[in-house]
Motif scaffolding. Sequence first.
Motif, PDB file in Angstrom:
ATOM      1  N   PRO A   9       0.826  -1.220   0.000  1.00  0.00           N
ATOM      2  CA  PRO A   9       0.000   0.000   0.000  1.00  0.00           C
ATOM      3  C   PRO A   9       0.852   1.259   0.000  1.00  0.00           C
ATOM      4  O   PRO A   9       1.987   1.270   0.465  1.00  0.00           O
ATOM      5  CB  PRO A   9      -0.807  -0.117   1.305  1.00  0.00           C
ATOM      6  CG  PRO A   9      -0.763  -1.566   1.663  1.00  0.00           C
ATOM      7  CD  PRO A   9       0.558  -2.073   1.173  1.00  0.00           C
ATOM      8  N   VAL A  10       0.278   2.335  -0.512  1.00  0.00           N
ATOM      9  CA  VAL A  10       0.917   3.646  -0.511  1.00  0.00           C
ATOM     10  C   VAL A  10       0.579   4.349   0.797  1.00  0.00           C
ATOM     11  O   VAL A  10      -0.556   4.311   1.270  1.00  0.00           O
ATOM     12  CB  VAL A  10       0.411   4.501  -1.689  1.00  0.00           C
ATOM     13  CG1 VAL A  10       1.031   5.885  -1.659  1.00  0.00           C
ATOM     14  CG2 VAL A  10       0.701   3.798  -3.009  1.00  0.00           C
ATOM     15  N   SER A  11       1.568   4.982   1.406  1.00  0.00           N
ATOM     16  CA  SER A  11       1.332   5.743   2.634  1.00  0.00           C
ATOM     17  C   SER A  11       1.612   7.212   2.372  1.00  0.00           C
ATOM     18  O   SER A  11       2.183   7.582   1.346  1.00  0.00           O
ATOM     19  CB  SER A  11       2.212   5.229   3.778  1.00  0.00           C
ATOM     20  OG  SER A  11       3.589   5.344   3.433  1.00  0.00           O
ATOM     21  N   GLY A  12       1.191   8.060   3.296  1.00  0.00           N
ATOM     22  CA  GLY A  12       1.465   9.484   3.168  1.00  0.00           C
ATOM     23  C   GLY A  12       0.236  10.285   2.802  1.00  0.00           C
ATOM     24  O   GLY A  12      -0.869   9.753   2.657  1.00  0.00           O
ATOM     25  N   PRO A  13       0.410  11.595   2.608  1.00  0.00           N
ATOM     26  CA  PRO A  13      -0.720  12.501   2.371  1.00  0.00           C
ATOM     27  C   PRO A  13      -1.524  12.197   1.116  1.00  0.00           C
ATOM     28  O   PRO A  13      -2.701  12.572   1.035  1.00  0.00           O
ATOM     29  CB  PRO A  13      -0.047  13.876   2.257  1.00  0.00           C
ATOM     30  CG  PRO A  13       1.273  13.732   2.925  1.00  0.00           C
ATOM     31  CD  PRO A  13       1.689  12.321   2.709  1.00  0.00           C
ATOM     32  N   SER A  14      -0.914  11.553   0.115  1.00  0.00           N
ATOM     33  CA  SER A  14      -1.634  11.301  -1.141  1.00  0.00           C
ATOM     34  C   SER A  14      -2.725  10.255  -0.984  1.00  0.00           C
ATOM     35  O   SER A  14      -3.640  10.171  -1.814  1.00  0.00           O
ATOM     36  CB  SER A  14      -0.666  10.860  -2.241  1.00  0.00           C
ATOM     37  OG  SER A  14      -0.091   9.600  -1.944  1.00  0.00           O
ATOM     38  N   ALA A  15      -2.647   9.444   0.069  1.00  0.00           N
ATOM     39  CA  ALA A  15      -3.645   8.391   0.314  1.00  0.00           C
ATOM     40  C   ALA A  15      -4.657   8.908   1.329  1.00  0.00           C
ATOM     41  O   ALA A  15      -4.488   8.749   2.529  1.00  0.00           O
ATOM     42  CB  ALA A  15      -2.963   7.118   0.813  1.00  0.00           C
ATOM     43  N   TRP A  16      -5.718   9.548   0.832  1.00  0.00           N
ATOM     44  CA  TRP A  16      -6.705  10.165   1.706  1.00  0.00           C
ATOM     45  C   TRP A  16      -8.108   9.659   1.375  1.00  0.00           C
ATOM     46  O   TRP A  16      -8.353   9.089   0.307  1.00  0.00           O
ATOM     47  CB  TRP A  16      -6.661  11.693   1.587  1.00  0.00           C
ATOM     48  CG  TRP A  16      -6.675  12.225   0.176  1.00  0.00           C
ATOM     49  CD1 TRP A  16      -5.596  12.582  -0.575  1.00  0.00           C
ATOM     50  CD2 TRP A  16      -7.823  12.447  -0.660  1.00  0.00           C
ATOM     51  NE1 TRP A  16      -5.989  13.011  -1.828  1.00  0.00           N
ATOM     52  CE2 TRP A  16      -7.348  12.953  -1.903  1.00  0.00           C
ATOM     53  CE3 TRP A  16      -9.187  12.282  -0.481  1.00  0.00           C
ATOM     54  CZ2 TRP A  16      -8.213  13.267  -2.959  1.00  0.00           C
ATOM     55  CZ3 TRP A  16     -10.052  12.600  -1.529  1.00  0.00           C
ATOM     56  CH2 TRP A  16      -9.555  13.086  -2.739  1.00  0.00           C
ATOM     57  N   THR A  17      -9.014   9.877   2.306  1.00  0.00           N
ATOM     58  CA  THR A  17     -10.427   9.577   2.090  1.00  0.00           C
ATOM     59  C   THR A  17     -11.217  10.872   2.257  1.00  0.00           C
ATOM     60  O   THR A  17     -10.672  11.915   2.629  1.00  0.00           O
ATOM     61  CB  THR A  17     -10.935   8.527   3.084  1.00  0.00           C
ATOM     62  OG1 THR A  17     -10.829   9.062   4.414  1.00  0.00           O
ATOM     63  CG2 THR A  17     -10.125   7.236   2.979  1.00  0.00           C
ATOM     64  N   ALA A  18     -12.509  10.802   2.025  1.00  0.00           N
ATOM     65  CA  ALA A  18     -13.349  11.992   2.140  1.00  0.00           C
ATOM     66  C   ALA A  18     -13.271  12.599   3.532  1.00  0.00           C
ATOM     67  O   ALA A  18     -13.239  13.826   3.688  1.00  0.00           O
ATOM     68  CB  ALA A  18     -14.794  11.635   1.793  1.00  0.00           C
ATOM     69  N   ALA A  19     -13.210  11.760   4.552  1.00  0.00           N
ATOM     70  CA  ALA A  19     -13.178  12.271   5.923  1.00  0.00           C
ATOM     71  C   ALA A  19     -11.953  13.137   6.186  1.00  0.00           C
ATOM     72  O   ALA A  19     -12.006  14.066   6.994  1.00  0.00           O
ATOM     73  CB  ALA A  19     -13.215  11.102   6.907  1.00  0.00           C
ATOM     74  N   ASP A  20     -10.862  12.856   5.489  1.00  0.00           N
ATOM     75  CA  ASP A  20      -9.634  13.618   5.695  1.00  0.00           C
ATOM     76  C   ASP A  20      -9.735  15.042   5.154  1.00  0.00           C
ATOM     77  O   ASP A  20      -9.038  15.944   5.623  1.00  0.00           O
ATOM     78  CB  ASP A  20      -8.453  12.917   5.024  1.00  0.00           C
ATOM     79  CG  ASP A  20      -8.165  11.553   5.615  1.00  0.00           C
ATOM     80  OD1 ASP A  20      -8.237  11.428   6.852  1.00  0.00           O
ATOM     81  OD2 ASP A  20      -7.887  10.614   4.846  1.00  0.00           O
TER      82      ASP A  20
END
Length: 321
Positions: A9-20
């Motif tokens: 999986p990719v980590s960091g700010p680019s991996a966000w959901t709507a809640a973020d």
Amino acid sequence: MTTEILTRPVSGPSAWTAADLQSGEPYVRHLTAAELDAADAAADKAADDAADEASDSGLEGVVEDLVERLENGVGYAVLRGLPLGTRHTPERAARVHQAIARRLGEIVPQNRDGDLVSVLEDAHHPAQPGGTYASKAGAPFHTDPTDIVSYLCLATPTSGGARVLVSAATVYNALVREHPEWLDLVYREYATDWDGQEPTGEPGWSPRPIFSYVDDALTCSLSPKRIMSAMRFEDVPRLGAEEMTCLMYLESLLRRPGTAVHVEPRPGDMEFVNNHAVIHSRTGFVDDADHRRRLHRLWISRGAAGRPLVPALRRWRAGVS
């Protein structure tokens, strides 16, 4: 250039959901009075004055922040605070928008006619040539072929017209967790329909991988509708059952509850979307006599300053020609 299939999986700010992104609009940067003055000064300079653009302009902080948000952050940013209707006419706002865009990279052609600016409004408007983006109906999820797509909101509709954004990394992470057996499928090249805007002398489609991983950078090029419509061409290979199932799964991820964030642009907003990191669409909208949606769209190439891309994607970052 090092390419591989990323299996984690990719980590960091680019991996966000709507809640973020739904709390406090973290993607918005408000322009200061000094930055507005600098933007006006930049807009007054000739568009081809490279020497002036390279010099101190008072916009360095804005540009550096945009680059950080787009390349190392969530991949989406809004510049807010352009006083449209008072200090700025639509024409002056458009010059400001283009001045900032030129400091991010090169504004490149969006269609076979070489247009550098597209006016997005209802197709019934006499100046609008038509196309999906000119319809009041919602636009399908897609990525554009160049590095950044940017919008200047000049007028909002009566209702609707929200920008819908999904993190490509979040989609990829779901694929890694739920269907790792399909990873090799998404790294293959798929014919993608140009929808009548192919460069002169090119076929009506171009081959693009859905995901690619080069020099530690994950890049997405996903337009499910255009992959499907490309099969109208006789020379495009038919999609197999597993490829169709994988494509429908990716489409379902884009619409999975909690994945997409909806943004309602305001007049004067300048939006910037990293096409390699964010998949976007738009909800349908309703106009009336007093509220008629109107946006300007730019395509921006970061060129050598942009992320490394596989050849199938790199050739289109300079736009359509």
